[in-house]
Design an enzyme around this catalytic site. Structure first.
Site, short mmCIF file in Angstrom:
data_model
loop_
_atom_site.label_atom_id
_atom_site.label_comp_id
_atom_site.label_asym_id
_atom_site.label_seq_id
_atom_site.Cartn_x
_atom_site.Cartn_y
_atom_site.Cartn_z
CD GLN A 1 -2.86 1.23 0.06
OE1 GLN A 1 -3.66 -0.22 -0.20
NE2 GLN A 1 -2.57 2.21 -0.40
CG ASP B 1 -4.29 -3.81 -4.94
OD1 ASP B 1 -5.72 -3.26 -4.76
OD2 ASP B 1 -3.58 -3.37 -4.46
CD GLU C 1 -8.84 2.34 -1.71
OE1 GLU C 1 -7.82 2.93 -0.92
OE2 GLU C 1 -8.17 2.45 -2.88
CG HIS C 2 -7.34 -1.71 -0.47
ND1 HIS C 2 -6.94 -0.78 -0.77
CD2 HIS C 2 -7.86 -2.40 -1.63
CE1 HIS C 2 -6.87 -0.35 -1.70
NE2 HIS C 2 -7.87 -1.05 -2.87
CG HIS D 1 -50.83 15.38 -10.39
ND1 HIS D 1 -50.61 17.06 -10.23
CD2 HIS D 1 -49.30 14.47 -9.96
CE1 HIS D 1 -49.38 16.65 -10.56
NE2 HIS D 1 -48.49 15.29 -10.07
CG HIS E 1 -0.17 2.05 -4.29
ND1 HIS E 1 -0.79 2.45 -5.67
CD2 HIS E 1 -1.22 1.79 -3.81
CE1 HIS E 1 -1.62 1.43 -5.29
NE2 HIS E 1 -1.24 0.71 -4.86
#
Ligand SMILES: *Cc1c(COP(=O)(O)O)cnc(C)c1O
Length: 798
Positions: free
Chosen positions: A257, A358, A324-325, A417, A260
Site C-alpha cells: 500500500q 488490485d 478502502e481496503h 394530477h 502507491h
C-alpha cells in the site's frame, strides 16, 4: 510508523484522520483555468498542455491504428497471458452482477417493471506517466463493456516521446476500445466533460488520478452536469492482525500500500504488542530492498500501528475508519467479515493479499477512499448502468388505482394530477357501454390476447416456392443446384414447404380437412412453436404443465425464456380435482396435457379435460403421442367444438417411424395458419415427405403391428408383478409400462444396463419414486427383459 497503545475510543477519530484532507485553493484555481482554456481552444489547448505538462509534442491526440498495432508486439507473452487471466476473472465476477429485468404486477392490471440501461457515453481516465496503470483500464473497461455502454473513451497522459504505454493499448484492444486520447491531468477531464473536436463529451467519468484530476472531476460534476464514479483520495489499507497473523505477510501488505504514493494511508491494528513489534521490524527489513522505498518510507511516516484490547475494539475502530481496503489477517476471518459494516473491499485470511484484488481476483479495485466507504460502493457493473422503471395500466388497473390517485392528488391540492386520472376513468365508462360489442368480438376471435403481438405484426417468410403450386419445366427461383440431381432419390430440389400431399392423405385417413393439419419436424417442433406462438419471452406470459409428464414441454418453455407453472397430478396420475378451477383463474397462455401420459401410461379422465376445454382461456394442447395404443377416441373429433384445442400426434410411436422426425398438430384452420406463419420454411425434409407418403399408402398394416405390441404389453403387465423386487405395474394405455420397484430402482436400472438392456429411469420425476419406464419391445426383447429382471431380483448367485 507511529505506535499507539490502547487509545481511548474518544481519541480514535484523531487517529483516523487522513493525510491530504482538504484541497489547496491554488489547485482548484488552476483546474478552473484549464477548463476555461479547453473550452475556448478545444484540441489546441490539449496539445499545448501536453507540451507544457507532459513534455510531449503531439501531432494528433488520438492513438492511431498503426500505434495500436505496434504496441501489441511490445507486450511480452507472459504479461499478455496474465492480463487475459485477470480479464477473465473480472469478467466472470462482473457478468454475474447482471440482474434480470424486474416485473411486478403490484395490483391486478398495474404492471411495473425495471430494466437496466447502460450509461450511453463513458470516459475512463487511466493514469500514465511513471507508472502506467493498465490494471485500472481492465477494472473500468471490463464492466463498461459488459454493461454495453455504446461509447467508451479512454484518456491517458502521453509519455514524453508522444506515445502511450503499449500495455495500455494492448488492454484497450483486448476490450475492443478504439478511442484512446493522449491527454492527462485536469485537461483530460475537462475535454471529457466539455467535448472537443477529437474528444467526445461523455455522461460519466471514471478513474483515479492525482490532485488535479480529482479536483477536475469534482468541478465537472458540480458545474458541468457530468457524473463521476466516486470522490477520490489517496489509497489506504487497514490490517487487523491478531496473534495468528504472519508478521512477514502483514509487513508486505503494508508496504504494497505504502509504495502507491507518499500520501498513502496504512493502519495496522492488533491485540498483540509482540505482533506489532514484529510487523514493524519486518517492515523496516523489507523496505530496504524495495525499488520504490523512498515513496514507501514517506507513506510509512504517517502510518499507524495501534494496540487494542480485543477483537471487538479492532472491528469497531475499523468500521469507524471505513477503510478502502481491509485485510483480516486472522484464523477466523470469515466470522469477522460478517461484522464488517464499512469498507470498500475485504481480504480474508492469511493467503489473500490486497494485491490479488488490485489485479486479478475478479473484484474491482476502484474503491471508495477517505472514509467514503461509509456511503459509497466501489465500481461495479451497476456503476455503468441506470435502472429505468416502467409502468402500464390495463383498464382493470386504472379502475382500481385511479380513485386512489384521485384522492391523494386532491389531498395535495394538485387538481391537474387528479384530472389526468378522472378523464381516463370517464372514457373507460363510455367504452364499457359498448363492451357487449367487445365481448362479441372476443367470442368471434377465440385467440384474442393469446397470440404474441410480435407474431401478429410480423410478416411471414415467403419462400420461393410459396408463390405457386407444382413445378414448371425450368425452375430457377430458389438457388438450387439442379446439376446435383443424381441417383434414385433426387434431393436437388427444396421440398414442398406445405407438405400438401401428406396432409391430403392424412386428412383422408383421419377424417379431417388438410387445413386442420400442421406438420412438424417431430411433435417436438410443434411443442416449441406453440410456446413461441403464444408467449413473449422473458415476460409475464407463462404455460402450465402437469408433472409427471413429458419433459420437452418444460424444455421448450425454458428455451424460450417462458415461465412454467406446475399443476401436479394426483398419486393415481390424474388431474387434481380443482384443476379446471385453477386453470380458469389462470392467465397462462397454454396448458400441455399428455394423454395417454408419458411416463405414467394412463389416459387423463375425459370429464376433467372437457371442463378445462370449456373454461380455460388459453390453448389446451392434448398430446396424443400414444393415442393409437389407447382404448379411447381421439380428441381430434372435438376440434370443431373447441377452437382453442390443439391435438398432437406423431409418426414416432405407433407408426414405428421415430427416425423420420414427423409430428402432427391438429387444430382449427385459423390456429394452423398461425403455426404455418412462424415455422421454418422447409421444416419437413424431402426424404421425410417421401417416406411418410409411402407409409400412409400402407397404413392398414399398422393395425397388425399395434395388435402385436398390445399383446406384448399385456404379457409384460401379467408377468412383471410376479418378479422379485417389483412393487407395482401401473396400468398403461401406451407402448410402455411404468413399474415401481421396492428395491433400489436406480440399481436395477444400472444392472439392466450392464446386461445390455437400456430402459428409462424416472425415479426423480414427481410421484415416480422407485419407478422405471419400460418400453414394450419385440417378443424376444420382452423375454430378455423379464429374464434379466428375474436374475437381478434374485440377487447375486450363490
Ligand atoms: C415420444 C413423444 C413425443 C414425440 O415427439 P416426436 O418429436 O414426434 O418424436 C411427443 N410427446 C410425447 C408425450 C412423447 O412421449
Amino acid at each position: 510508523m507511529q505506535f499507539y497503545s490502547n487509545p481511548i475510543p474518544s481519541s480514535w477519530s484523531a487517529l483516523q484522520q487522513r493525510a491530504a484532507a482538504g484541497e489547496a485553493p491554488q489547485v482548484a484555481a488552476r483546474v478552473r483555468a484549464i477548463f476555461g482554456q479547453v473550452r475556448e481552444q478545444g484540441d489546441a489547448a490539449l496539445l499545448t498542455l501536453a507540451a507544457e505538462l507532459d513534455k510531449a509534442s503531439l501531432t494528433s491526440l488520438l492513438v492511431s491504428e498503426a500505434e495500436f498495432t505496434a504496441a501489441l508486439a511490445q507486450v511480452p507473452a507472459d504479461l499478455q497471458a496474465a492480463i487475459r487471466q485477470a480479464q477473465a476473472n473480472i469478467e466472470a465476477f462482473h457478468a454475474a452482477q447482471r440482474e434480470p429485468e424486474l416485473r411486478v404486477e403490484t395490483m391486478p392490471g398495474v404492471f411495473c417493471s425495471r430494466r437496466a440501461v447502460p450509461v450511453q457515453r463513458v470516459g475512463l481516465y487511466v493514469p500514465g506517466g511513471s507508472a502506467p496503470l493498465f490494471s485500472t483500464l481492465l477494472m473500468l473497461g471490463v464492466p463498461a463493456r459488459l454493461a454495453g455502454c455504446p461509447q467508451v473513451v479512454v484518456c491517458t497522459p502521453p509519455q514524453s516521446d508522444g506515445t502511450v504505454s503499449p500495455v495500455i493499448l494492448f488492454v484497450a484492444r483486448l476490450l475492443g476500445i478504439s478511442t484512446v486520447v493522449k491527454a492527462g491531468g485536469a485537461q483530460a477531464v475537462a475535454a471529457l466533460a466539455l467535448g472537443t473536436a477529437s474528444v467526445p463529451a461523455v455522461d460519466k467519468i471514471f478513474g483515479p488520478g492525482n490532485r488535479y484530476v480529482t479536483a477536475a472531476k469534482q468541478l465537472a460534476a458540480a458545474e458541468f452536469g457530468v457524473a463521476i464514479d466516486m470522490p477520490a483520495g489517496p489509497s489506504e489499507v487497514l490490517v487487523i492482525a491478531d496473534e495468528t497473523a504472519n508478521p512477514v505477510f502483514v509487513a508486505a501488505d503494508l508496504l504494497s500500500q505504502a509504495e502507491h504514493g507518499p500520501d498513502s494511508q496504512v493502519v495496522v491494528l492488533s491485540t498483540s504488542a509482540a505482533m506489532l513489534e514484529q510487523v514493524q521490524a519486518e517492515t523496516t527489513r523489507q523496505l530496504a530492498t524495495l525499488p520504490r522505498r523512498d515513496v514507501a518510507a514517506l507513506a510509512l511516516e504517517n502510518s499507524r500501528a495501534i494496540l487494542l484490547p480485543d477483537v471487538a475494539a479492532m472491528l469497531a475502530f475499523s468500521n469507524q475508519y471505513a477503510p478502502e481496503h481491509l485485510i483480516l489477517a486472522t484464523d477466523n476471518a470469515e466470522a469477522l467479515a460478517a461484522q464488517v459494516t464499512n469498507a470498500g473491499s475485504v481480504f480474508l485470511g492469511h493467503l489473500t493479499p490486497e494485491a490479488v484484488g488490485d489485479y486479478a481476483s475478479g473484484t474491482n479495485h476502484t474503491l471508495p477512499t477517505s472514509g467514503y466507504a461509509r456511503q459509497y460502493s466501489g465500481v461495479s457493473l451497476d456503476s455503468f448502468i441506470r435502472k429505468i422503471t416502467f409502468q402500464r395500466l390495463s383498464a382493470t388497473g386504472l379502475r382500481a388505482l385511479g380513485p386512489v390517485v384521485e384522492t391523494m392528488a386532491e389531498a395535495e391540492g394538485l387538481a391537474a394530477h387528479a384530472r389526468a386520472v378522472t378523464l381516463r376513468l370517464a372514457s373507460l365508462a363510455t367504452s364499457d357501454e359498448d363492451s357487449s360489442a367487445v365481448g362479441a368480438a372476443a367470442a368471434a376471435n377465440p385467440y384474442a390476447g393469446l397470440i404474441r403481438p410480435s407474431v401478429e405484426r410480423m410478416q411471414a417468410y415467403s419462400s420461393a416456392r410459396d408463390e405457386f403450386e407444382g413445378m414448371a419445366p425450368v425452375m430457377l427461383d430458389a438457388n438450387e443446384n439442379s446439376l446435383g440431381s443424381v441417383g434414385p432419390d433426387d434431393f436437388s430440389r427444396y421440398p414442398d414447404p406445405h407438405q400438401r400431399a401428406i396432409k391430403v392423405e392424412l386428412a383422408r385417413l383421419k377424417g379431417m380437412a388438410p387445413n386442420q393439419i400442421f406438420l412438424g419436424n417431430g411433435s417436438d417442433e410443434a411443442i416449441d412453436l406453440l410456446v413461441r406462438l403464444t408467449c413473449t419471452p422473458g415476460g409475464d406470459d407463462h404455460i402450465v404443465i402437469c408433472p409427471p409428464t413429458y419433459g420437452m414441454y418444460e424444455v421448450a418453455a425454458n428455451l424460450n425464456d417462458v415461465r412454467v407453472e406446475r399443476l401436479l397430478l394426483t398419486s393415481d396420475f390424474q388431474l387434481p380435482a380443482n384443476a379446471a378451477e385453477v386453470l380458469a383463474a389462470s392467465t397462462a397462455k397454454l396448458v400441455f396435457l399428455c394423454s395417454p401420459n408419458n411416463p405414467t401410461g394412463n389416459l387423463l379422465a375425459q370429464q376433467a379435460l372437457e371442463t378445462i376445454l370449456r373454461t380455460f382461456k388459453g390453448l389446451v394442447v392434448v398430446d396424443e403421442a400414444y393415442a393409437d395404443f389407447a382404448d379411447a377416441p381421439s380428441w381430434t373429433t372435438r376440434l370443431e367444438e373447441f377452437p382453442r384445442l390443439v391435438v398432437l400426434q406423431t409418426f414416432s410411436k405407433a407408426w414405428g417411424l421415430a427416425g423420420l422426425r414427423l409430428g402432427v398438430a391438429y387444430a382449427a384452420p385459423a390456429l394452423i395458419a398461425y403455426l404455418d406463419k412462424i415455422k421454418p420454411p422447409y421444416n419437413i425434409s424431402a426424404a421425410t415427405q417421401q417416406h411418410a407418403l409411402a407409409a400412409l399408402a400402407t397404413a392398414p398394416s399398422l393395425d397388425q403391428m399395434r395388435d402385436e405390441l398390445l399383446a406384448g404389453r399385456q404379457d409384460l403387465a401379467r408377468q412383471l408383478p410376479q418378479l422379485p423386487g417389483v412393487a407395482k405395474v401401473f396400468p398403461s394405455e401406451a407402448n410402455f409400462l411404468l413399474v415401481r420397484f421396492n428395491t433400489d430402482a436406480t440399481a436395477v436400472y444400472d444392472q439392466l444396463r450392464a446386461r445390455g438392456i437400456v430402459v428409462r429411469n424416472r425415479t426423480t420425476q414427481p410421484g415416480c419414486a422407485g419407478c422405471l419406464r419400460l418400453t414394450v419391445g419385440t417378443a424376444v426383447e420382452n423375454e430378455q427383459l423379464l429374464q434379466a429382471l428375474t436374475e437381478i431380483g434374485r440377487g447375486p448367485a450363490g
